[in-house]
Structure formats: structure tokens, C-alpha cells
Motif scaffolding. Structure first.
Motif, PDB file in Angstrom:
ATOM      1  N   LEU A 257       0.827  -1.282   0.029  1.00  6.54           N
ATOM      2  CA  LEU A 257      -0.029  -0.069  -0.062  1.00  6.54           C
ATOM      3  C   LEU A 257       0.963   1.221   0.044  1.00  6.54           C
ATOM      4  CD1 LEU A 257      -2.655  -0.943   2.374  1.00  6.54           C
ATOM      5  CD2 LEU A 257      -3.123  -0.922   0.020  1.00  6.54           C
ATOM      6  N   TRP A 258       2.218   1.087   0.177  1.00  4.12           N
ATOM      7  CA  TRP A 258       2.985   2.159   0.329  1.00  4.12           C
ATOM      8  C   TRP A 258       2.847   3.162  -0.986  1.00  4.12           C
ATOM      9  CZ3 TRP A 258       4.179   4.710   4.656  1.00  4.12           C
ATOM     10  CH2 TRP A 258       4.204   4.011   5.830  1.00  4.12           C
ATOM     11  N   PRO A 259       3.048   2.430  -2.250  1.00  4.40           N
ATOM     12  CA  PRO A 259       3.134   3.168  -3.659  1.00  4.40           C
ATOM     13  C   PRO A 259       1.993   4.204  -3.490  1.00  4.40           C
ATOM     14  CG  PRO A 259       3.704   0.904  -3.843  1.00  4.40           C
ATOM     15  CD  PRO A 259       3.520   1.280  -2.766  1.00  4.40           C
ATOM     16  N   ALA A 260       0.634   3.507  -3.324  1.00  5.18           N
ATOM     17  CA  ALA A 260      -0.781   4.057  -3.378  1.00  5.18           C
ATOM     18  C   ALA A 260      -0.446   5.278  -2.373  1.00  5.18           C
ATOM     19  CB  ALA A 260      -1.856   3.217  -2.929  1.00  5.18           C
ATOM     20  N   PHE A 261      -0.052   5.100  -1.235  1.00  7.54           N
ATOM     21  CA  PHE A 261       0.203   6.156  -0.131  1.00  7.54           C
ATOM     22  C   PHE A 261       0.871   7.528  -0.618  1.00  7.54           C
ATOM     23  CE2 PHE A 261       2.508   8.070   3.428  1.00  7.54           C
ATOM     24  CZ  PHE A 261       1.650   8.590   4.135  1.00  7.54           C
ATOM     25  N   TRP A 262       2.163   7.193  -1.080  1.00  5.08           N
ATOM     26  CA  TRP A 262       2.728   8.311  -1.598  1.00  5.08           C
ATOM     27  C   TRP A 262       2.386   8.876  -2.736  1.00  5.08           C
ATOM     28  CZ3 TRP A 262       5.862  10.226   1.485  1.00  5.08           C
ATOM     29  CH2 TRP A 262       6.722   9.683   2.407  1.00  5.08           C
ATOM     30  N   ILE A 263       1.646   8.159  -3.736  1.00  6.06           N
ATOM     31  CA  ILE A 263       0.832   8.859  -4.911  1.00  6.06           C
ATOM     32  C   ILE A 263      -0.115   9.638  -4.315  1.00  6.06           C
ATOM     33  CG2 ILE A 263      -0.751   8.328  -6.795  1.00  6.06           C
ATOM     34  CD1 ILE A 263       0.971   5.945  -7.384  1.00  6.06           C
ATOM     35  N   LEU A 264      -0.812   9.232  -3.222  1.00  5.25           N
ATOM     36  CA  LEU A 264      -1.923  10.053  -2.779  1.00  5.25           C
ATOM     37  C   LEU A 264      -1.367  11.251  -2.269  1.00  5.25           C
ATOM     38  CD1 LEU A 264      -4.826  10.491  -1.892  1.00  5.25           C
ATOM     39  CD2 LEU A 264      -4.287   9.287   0.359  1.00  5.25           C
ATOM     40  N   VAL A 265      -0.163  11.201  -1.425  1.00  5.90           N
ATOM     41  CA  VAL A 265       0.520  12.413  -0.820  1.00  5.90           C
ATOM     42  C   VAL A 265       0.843  13.466  -1.901  1.00  5.90           C
ATOM     43  CG1 VAL A 265       2.316  13.387   0.613  1.00  5.90           C
ATOM     44  CG2 VAL A 265       1.187  11.167   1.295  1.00  5.90           C
ATOM     45  N   ILE A 266       1.592  13.016  -2.878  1.00  2.00           N
ATOM     46  CA  ILE A 266       2.054  13.780  -3.858  1.00  2.00           C
ATOM     47  C   ILE A 266       1.107  14.406  -4.659  1.00  2.00           C
ATOM     48  CG2 ILE A 266       3.656  13.917  -5.909  1.00  2.00           C
ATOM     49  CD1 ILE A 266       5.224  11.473  -4.840  1.00  2.00           C
ATOM     50  N   LEU A 267       0.084  13.788  -5.069  1.00  6.42           N
ATOM     51  CA  LEU A 267      -0.948  14.290  -5.804  1.00  6.42           C
ATOM     52  C   LEU A 267      -1.887  15.258  -5.396  1.00  6.42           C
ATOM     53  CD1 LEU A 267      -2.601  11.153  -7.785  1.00  6.42           C
ATOM     54  CD2 LEU A 267      -0.593  12.738  -8.293  1.00  6.42           C
ATOM     55  N   ILE A 268      -2.155  15.159  -3.834  1.00  2.00           N
ATOM     56  CA  ILE A 268      -2.694  16.098  -2.982  1.00  2.00           C
ATOM     57  C   ILE A 268      -1.782  17.194  -2.795  1.00  2.00           C
ATOM     58  CG2 ILE A 268      -3.429  16.627  -0.666  1.00  2.00           C
ATOM     59  CD1 ILE A 268      -4.604  13.815  -0.503  1.00  2.00           C
ATOM     60  N   THR A 269      -0.599  17.234  -2.823  1.00  2.00           N
ATOM     61  CA  THR A 269       0.219  18.303  -2.688  1.00  2.00           C
ATOM     62  C   THR A 269       0.045  19.017  -4.040  1.00  2.00           C
ATOM     63  OG1 THR A 269       1.843  16.977  -1.141  1.00  2.00           O
ATOM     64  CG2 THR A 269       2.845  18.977  -2.310  1.00  2.00           C
TER      65      THR A 269
END
Length: 346
Positions: A257-269
Motif C-alpha cells: 500500500l506504500w506506493p498508493a500512499f505516496w501517490i496520494l500524498v504527492i497528488l494532493i500536494t
């Protein structure tokens, strides 16, 4: 006095109702016309630049329309092809979804209500969803088949751009024509500024999202990037939808789930930076719309023209607000539609 006011209110309601019916029935013609108007505002600065280079008007129009046609057709074809692949690949994720839900059941030891939630999720048939997504691409991108009509409107709009000013000058007395032209030029400038900045910000956001997803090696990065560009015209709601799709895909594509988490953080940013800092600085606070007005416009234009109407809803509403702000008798409507109580157009 009360009777006259009641009659005027009743007539206003009837006119609004008839206008809604007309817009709904005339969608095959009005939707391409609205797109042509939006494109004309975006392409006008290019025409002005070619004019400064002493390029003849007819040649400038051919160059601009040819480039615009090529770009729109290329992007539309690219996205449609990628979208078909995306819809065809959805059934392959059925096993991953089942495995994910099974692990969710085992690890969390869900209560009865949550068990029902898992059962409900298990009823999803990704193959049927894929067919639905594929079918939705047709009406959503029907404007590709109407490109001829859109560019036919564009030819006349761009060709009449300069002659319209001369017609106003000849049709009205000098003082009144100057006042009318000043108002029209102000409206055109503000609309052009809004559409150009909104399109630029949406394009940059879409490109950044695509680059991030490509770096994470996420499948269908181009589809999600193009969706981000389109949905960015819808404030807040569009950003949320555009972010949720690639994150959901990442959950099922990767074992962790880590790639999805980092994608979420970067896209929200990216979305927050572009939407809350870059766009307001470029746009100016005076062009902000009330959230309630945005929601109502989404419902109204979505009811009229479906998904394409929802995408055009906010630009159309912003244009209406700009027009109202430049007409003294309608200025109160612009104030009602704005975020704050004051208009500070720049």
C-alpha cells in the motif's frame, strides 16, 4: 406596485424555464458553439501575436485553427485509445480485488456491519464496470466527431472579431459606442484571462500528475493525467475525483500500500499547490465563485448536458459573473455569485 413586481417575477421564472428547455433541446448545436467560444478566447492571444508579426488575418486563422485541430484531435485520439485499453483491462483486476477484500476480512476481523460492507463490495463486477466506462467514452468525447462543426463556428467567430468592433462604432453615436466598446473589451479581457489561466493551470496540473504516475510506473498514467486536466475545471470535486482514480488503481496494481500512499500524498500536494496558491495568484481573488453557486451550476448544467455540461459549468458561470460585474444594473448578481462581499477584478 406589488402586482407589477409579482408579474415581473413570474415572467422571469417562465423565461428561465423556457431558456433551460431550449438549452436542453438545442444541445447538439449549442454545445459545439460554447466550445468554439471558449476556444476563441484561448486562441485570440495567438492571433494577436501573429498580427503583430504582420501575418495576414486569413493566414493567421488557418495557422491557428490547423494547430488547434491537430492538438485536440491528437489528444482526443490518444486518450480514447488509452481509455479503451483501460476499460478492457479492468476485468483483469477482479482477482486482485477479491484477494484484497479477503485479506481485509482476515486482518481486521470485521464486525457484522463491516462484513455486509465487504459482501456489498464483492458484488461489484469489474467487467461490467469496464463496459460502462467504455460506453461512457462515446458521449463524453462526442465532440471529436463534431470537430468540423466546432471549427466552423470558430472560423466565423475569429473572422468577425475585428469587424464586430467596427459595426458597433458605426451603429451607435460616438460617445455611446466608445462606452459600449469599453465595456465589451473589459468583458473580453477578463473572460480571456480567466479561460487562459484556468486552462494553463489545468494543463500544468495534468502534466505533473502524468509525470508522477509514470515515475511510479502506474498503468494508464496518460488516462489519469488527461482526466486531471479535464476535471480541474471543476473546483474541489474535480480534484477529488481525479486523485481518487489513480490512488485506487495503485492499491490494486502493487502488492504494497506504500506506493498508493505516496501517490496520494504527492497528488494532493500538487492539487493544493496549484489550486490554493498558483491559481489564485494568477487569477485574482475577484474571479472566485461562491461554493454554493458552483454546486448549483454543476447540477444545472449537468442536468442539461450531462458530463460535458458539468465540465463547462464553472467556466460558463464565471463568464456570466464577469458579464454581470461589468453591467451596473446586474452588478448585484456578480456580488451574490462571488466568494466575498466585494468585487476586486483585476
Amino acid at each position: 406596485m406589488e402586482t407589477t413586481r409579482s408579474i415581473n417575477l413570474s415572467l422571469g421564472i417562465v423565461v428561465i424555464f423556457l431558456a433551460g428547455v431550449l438549452l436542453r433541446l438545442a444541445k447538439p448545436v449549442l454545445f459545439p458553439f460554447f466550445l468554439a467560444v471558449f476556444l476563441s478566447y484561448i486562441l485570440t492571444p495567438v492571433l494577436s501575436g501573429l498580427k503583430k508579426l504582420k501575418v495576414p488575418q486569413w493566414l493567421s486563422i488557418i495557422i491557428v485553427l490547423g494547430a488547434a485541430f491537430f492538438i485536440i484531435y491528437l489528444l482526443g485520439t490518444l486518450f480514447y485509445t488509452s481509455g479503451k485499453s483501460f476499460a478492457a483491462a479492468l476485468p483483469q483486476y477482479s482477482q486482485k480485488v477479491e484477494t484484497f477484500l479477503a485479506n481485509l476480512e482476515t486482518r481486521l476481523r470485521m464486525a457484522k456491519l463491516n462484513w455486509e460492507l465487504v459482501d456489498w463490495l464483492n458484488k461489484f463486477n469489474l467487467e461490467q464496470i469496464g463496459k460502462l466506462v467504455l460506453a461512457s467514452f462515446g458521449p463524453f468525447f462526442s465532440f471529436i466527431s463534431n470537430l468540423f462543426l466546432i471549427f466552423l463556428f470558430l472560423v466565423f467567430i475569429l473572422a468577425e472579431r475585428e469587424s464586430f468592433t467596427r459595426k458597433i462604432a458605426h451603429a451607435l453615436p460616438l460617445e455611446r459606442s466608445q462606452k459600449v466598446l469599453r465595456v465589451i473589451n473589459n468583458i473580453n479581457f477578463q473572460i480571456q484571462k480567466y479561460l487562459a489561466i484556468k486552462t494553463l493551470v489545468s494543463l500544468v496540473t495534468g502534466v505533473l500528475v502524468t509525470v508522477v504516475l509514470v515515475l511510479f510506473n502506474l498503468e494508464f498514467a496518460i488516462v489519469f493525467g488527461f482526466l486531471t486536466f479535464i476535471l480541474n475545471y471543476i473546483p474541489n470535486i474535480g480534484s477529488f475525483i481525479a486523485t481518487s482514480f489513480p490512488v485506487a488503481m495503485a492499491v490494486f496494481q502493487y502488492d504494497s500500500l506504500w506506493p498508493a500512499f505516496w501517490i496520494l500524498v504527492i497528488l494532493i500536494t500538487i492539487q493544493m499547490t496549484m489550486g490554493n496558491f498558483v491559481e489564485p495568484r494568477l487569477m485574482g481573488e475577484g474571479l472566485g465563485l461562491s461554493p454554493l453557486v458552483v454546486i448549483l451550476s454543476l447540477f444545472f448544467w449537468g442536468w442539461l448536458w450531462g458530463i460535458p455540461g458539468m465540465i463547462l459549468a464553472v467556466p460558463i458561470t464565471a463568464i456570466i459573473k464577469i458579464v454581470c460585474s461589468n453591467i451596473p444594473s446586474l452588478h448585484f448578481l456578480a456580488v451574490v455569485m462571488s466568494k466575498g462581499s466585494e468585487e476586486t477584478f483585476s
